[in-house]
Scaffold this motif. Structure first.
Motif, PDB file in Angstrom:
ATOM      1  N   UNK A 166       0.768  -1.168   0.007  1.00 36.80           N
ATOM      2  CA  UNK A 166       0.038   0.018   0.153  1.00 36.80           C
ATOM      3  C   UNK A 166       0.829   1.376   0.075  1.00 36.80           C
ATOM      4  N   UNK A 167       2.119   1.166   0.806  1.00 28.43           N
ATOM      5  CA  UNK A 167       2.858   2.325   0.926  1.00 28.43           C
ATOM      6  C   UNK A 167       4.219   1.793   0.559  1.00 28.43           C
ATOM      7  N   UNK A 168       5.035   2.407  -0.431  1.00 22.59           N
ATOM      8  CA  UNK A 168       6.144   1.658  -0.736  1.00 22.59           C
ATOM      9  C   UNK A 168       7.381   2.738  -0.957  1.00 22.59           C
ATOM     10  N   UNK A 169       8.247   2.917   0.279  1.00 23.09           N
ATOM     11  CA  UNK A 169       9.176   3.896   0.460  1.00 23.09           C
ATOM     12  C   UNK A 169       9.318   5.044   0.508  1.00 23.09           C
ATOM     13  N   UNK A 170       8.171   5.660   1.495  1.00 26.76           N
ATOM     14  CA  UNK A 170       7.909   7.054   1.628  1.00 26.76           C
ATOM     15  C   UNK A 170       8.857   7.722   2.502  1.00 26.76           C
ATOM     16  N   UNK A 171       9.518   8.605   2.091  1.00 27.17           N
ATOM     17  CA  UNK A 171      10.355   9.628   2.635  1.00 27.17           C
ATOM     18  C   UNK A 171       9.762  11.167   2.929  1.00 27.17           C
ATOM     19  N   UNK A 172       9.609  11.463   4.267  1.00 27.53           N
ATOM     20  CA  UNK A 172       8.853  12.839   4.385  1.00 27.53           C
ATOM     21  C   UNK A 172       9.733  13.358   5.522  1.00 27.53           C
ATOM     22  N   UNK A 173       9.839  14.874   5.552  1.00 25.67           N
ATOM     23  CA  UNK A 173      10.600  15.447   6.662  1.00 25.67           C
ATOM     24  C   UNK A 173       9.542  16.690   6.647  1.00 25.67           C
ATOM     25  N   UNK A 174       9.196  17.251   7.882  1.00 25.34           N
ATOM     26  CA  UNK A 174       8.201  17.948   8.027  1.00 25.34           C
ATOM     27  C   UNK A 174       8.988  19.052   9.217  1.00 25.34           C
ATOM     28  N   UNK A 175       9.229  20.228   8.908  1.00 24.54           N
ATOM     29  CA  UNK A 175       9.845  21.215   9.815  1.00 24.54           C
ATOM     30  C   UNK A 175       8.835  21.523  11.251  1.00 24.54           C
ATOM     31  N   UNK A 176       9.196  21.798  12.206  1.00 21.26           N
ATOM     32  CA  UNK A 176       8.168  22.353  13.259  1.00 21.26           C
ATOM     33  C   UNK A 176       7.878  23.808  12.920  1.00 21.26           C
ATOM     34  N   UNK A 177       6.399  23.617  12.986  1.00 21.82           N
ATOM     35  CA  UNK A 177       5.577  25.180  12.557  1.00 21.82           C
ATOM     36  C   UNK A 177       5.203  25.110  11.354  1.00 21.82           C
ATOM     37  N   UNK A 178       5.421  24.076  10.539  1.00 19.37           N
ATOM     38  CA  UNK A 178       4.982  24.188   8.954  1.00 19.37           C
ATOM     39  C   UNK A 178       3.725  23.563   8.637  1.00 19.37           C
ATOM     40  N   UNK A 179       2.827  24.131   7.678  1.00 21.98           N
ATOM     41  CA  UNK A 179       1.804  23.359   7.274  1.00 21.98           C
ATOM     42  C   UNK A 179       2.337  22.618   6.086  1.00 21.98           C
ATOM     43  N   UNK A 180       1.804  21.493   6.054  1.00 20.36           N
ATOM     44  CA  UNK A 180       2.485  20.383   5.220  1.00 20.36           C
ATOM     45  C   UNK A 180       1.471  19.382   4.619  1.00 20.36           C
ATOM     46  N   UNK A 181       1.407  19.355   3.430  1.00 20.78           N
ATOM     47  CA  UNK A 181       0.214  18.560   2.815  1.00 20.78           C
ATOM     48  C   UNK A 181       0.828  17.424   2.231  1.00 20.78           C
ATOM     49  N   UNK A 182      -0.089  16.160   2.454  1.00 18.19           N
ATOM     50  CA  UNK A 182       0.280  14.987   1.709  1.00 18.19           C
ATOM     51  C   UNK A 182      -1.016  14.941   0.564  1.00 18.19           C
ATOM     52  N   UNK A 183      -0.617  15.145  -0.684  1.00 22.67           N
ATOM     53  CA  UNK A 183      -1.638  15.362  -1.955  1.00 22.67           C
ATOM     54  C   UNK A 183      -1.519  14.109  -2.840  1.00 22.67           C
ATOM     55  N   UNK A 184      -2.683  13.621  -2.994  1.00 24.99           N
ATOM     56  CA  UNK A 184      -2.706  12.671  -3.900  1.00 24.99           C
ATOM     57  C   UNK A 184      -4.452  11.897  -4.327  1.00 24.99           C
ATOM     58  N   UNK A 185      -4.530  11.336  -5.093  1.00 28.06           N
ATOM     59  CA  UNK A 185      -5.840  10.851  -5.233  1.00 28.06           C
ATOM     60  C   UNK A 185      -6.436   9.838  -4.100  1.00 28.06           C
ATOM     61  N   UNK A 186      -7.557   9.493  -4.129  1.00 29.16           N
ATOM     62  CA  UNK A 186      -8.076   8.218  -3.160  1.00 29.16           C
ATOM     63  C   UNK A 186      -7.365   7.229  -3.510  1.00 29.16           C
ATOM     64  N   UNK A 187      -7.079   6.590  -2.325  1.00 34.36           N
ATOM     65  CA  UNK A 187      -6.510   5.147  -2.308  1.00 34.36           C
ATOM     66  C   UNK A 187      -5.062   5.411  -2.859  1.00 34.36           C
ATOM     67  N   UNK A 188      -4.427   6.422  -2.806  1.00 30.82           N
ATOM     68  CA  UNK A 188      -3.088   6.564  -3.162  1.00 30.82           C
ATOM     69  C   UNK A 188      -2.111   5.913  -1.968  1.00 30.82           C
ATOM     70  N   UNK A 189      -2.470   6.038  -0.629  1.00 30.18           N
ATOM     71  CA  UNK A 189      -1.728   5.516   0.294  1.00 30.18           C
ATOM     72  C   UNK A 189      -1.494   6.596   1.577  1.00 30.18           C
ATOM     73  N   UNK A 190      -2.541   7.754   1.383  1.00 29.83           N
ATOM     74  CA  UNK A 190      -2.316   8.828   2.359  1.00 29.83           C
ATOM     75  C   UNK A 190      -2.877   8.415   3.793  1.00 29.83           C
ATOM     76  N   UNK A 191      -3.902   7.934   3.737  1.00 26.89           N
ATOM     77  CA  UNK A 191      -4.138   7.637   5.347  1.00 26.89           C
ATOM     78  C   UNK A 191      -3.497   6.623   5.915  1.00 26.89           C
ATOM     79  N   UNK A 192      -2.769   5.497   5.234  1.00 31.54           N
ATOM     80  CA  UNK A 192      -1.592   4.717   5.797  1.00 31.54           C
ATOM     81  C   UNK A 192      -0.658   5.293   6.027  1.00 31.54           C
ATOM     82  N   UNK A 193       0.034   6.301   5.433  1.00 28.56           N
ATOM     83  CA  UNK A 193       1.151   6.906   5.816  1.00 28.56           C
ATOM     84  C   UNK A 193       1.066   7.773   6.887  1.00 28.56           C
ATOM     85  N   UNK A 194      -0.236   8.480   7.047  1.00 27.82           N
ATOM     86  CA  UNK A 194      -0.325   9.140   8.171  1.00 27.82           C
ATOM     87  C   UNK A 194      -0.484   8.370   9.385  1.00 27.82           C
ATOM     88  N   UNK A 195      -1.329   6.899   9.216  1.00 27.15           N
ATOM     89  CA  UNK A 195      -1.269   6.224  10.392  1.00 27.15           C
ATOM     90  C   UNK A 195      -0.127   5.594  10.866  1.00 27.15           C
TER      91      UNK A 195
END
Length: 327
Positions: free
Chosen positions: A34-63
């Motif tokens: 469902x998720x294949x090799x995700x790399x993400x870095x979010x600085x403190x105080x940022x507004x950061x978006x996970x952008x993609x179509x439904x079923x792309x793996x966004x919810x799995x990544x957040x969880x």
């Protein structure tokens, strides 16, 4: 030429501590990746978006980032902790699946959610009433959830996510199902949180929200992240487009136009040269082209998404938006 969005310079980002850091996250369900090799870095105080179509793996990544589920491979840290549950009081999470007890009063629902995050119930309930007043819902504090409109109920659940004053707020498709008025209110709330130093990360399949709000985005399609970085850098992957109108139709100045220049109606269209616009302007002036108008337009995040994720992912994104609007 449109104004560039206000974002923190890259050099300053490099100096900011990270609220979230993930490397090589992989998650499989029943043999399907469902998720294949995700790399993400979010600085403190940022507004950061996970952008993609439904079923792309966004919810799995957040969880995975929140420790709700563990990755099969890779590591993730929240404020430097590899076990996000250990710092649960620092985190506020709004899941995509909304759910409040229908018979519970709005203020009690917020108090209950605050108590789950370790606040004394009385303190959480009092704070809930304050939040409802601040957000124009004081009149609904003692109404049951079942008596509220969908937008009001979603706002109540959001306030329950914020009642314990978390340092990190994670929102899964927070704009889904909201009308334009409530979407605008939510955008203002997100900006206010970031202004107070709270890190906000949200998933969305609506590019406009990410473009208006986010300092950085991760574009996810098919469980992979082909891009993670600033919104500006994503847009800059496509050269800015120039629109030129001249009084003269012919002349030596035409040799100075880039190779991709095309003439449509009264205008020339072409990509901004790597050398910038100034050398071309000099050639046009010296060649007496007679410049009537000239504009430079940067690519939008939608164009960048298509360029990075591909046409199929863009179509899936648009189909998801259309399906939601039809509901």
């Amino acid at each position: 030429m449109d104004a560039a969005p206000s974002v923190t310079p890259v050099s300053e980002n490099a100096m900011r501590p990270l609220a979230i850091e993930a490397r090589g996250l992989v998650k499989r369900f029943d043999g399907t990746t469902a998720v294949d090799g995700v790399d993400i870095s979010v600085p403190e105080g940022a507004i950061y978006g996970i952008l993609g179509p439904n079923g792309a793996g966004k919810t799995t990544t957040l969880r995975m980032l929140l420790g709700i589920i563990d990755p099969d491979e890779g590591v993730r840290k929240v404020f430097g902790h590899s076990r996000p549950h250990d710092i649960g009081r620092l985190i506020g999470y709004l899941p995509e699946e909304r759910g409040l007890y229908p018979a519970m009063k709005a203020v009690d629902a917020i108090g209950f959610l605050g108590a789950l995050r370790g606040m004394p119930l009385a303190e959480a309930t009092a704070r809930g009433r304050e939040l409802l007043e601040e957000n124009g819902l004081g009149h609904a504090a003692d109404k049951q959830i079942r008596q509220l409109s969908k937008g009001m109920a979603q706002t109540v659940q959001l306030l329950g996510t914020l009642v314990h004053r978390p340092r990190l707020v994670v929102l899964d498709e927070p704009f889904s199902g909201l009308d334009a008025l409530n979407q605008g209110k939510l955008e203002r709330m997100i900006r206010a949180l970031a202004e107070d130093g709270t890190t906000v990360i949200f998933s969305t399949h609506v590019i406009a929200h990410a473009e208006r709000l986010c300092e950085g985005v991760a574009i996810i399609a098919g469980g992979k992240v082909p891009y993670a970085g600033s919104v500006d850098a994503a847009r800059d992957r496509i050269p800015a487009q120039v629109r030129l109108e001249t009084r003269a139709r012919e002349g030596a100045w035409r040799a100075a136009l880039p190779a991709d220049a095309r003439h449509e109606g009264d205008y020339w269209y072409f990509s901004l040269p790597d050398s910038g616009i100034e050398p071309l302007l000099r050639a046009l002036i010296e060649g007496e082209a007679g410049i009537l108008s000239l504009s430079i337009e940067r690519a939008g995040l939608h164009d960048a998404f298509v360029h990075i994720a591909g046409e199929a992912a863009a179509r899936a994104l648009e189909e998801g938006n259309a399906a939601e609007q039809d509901q």
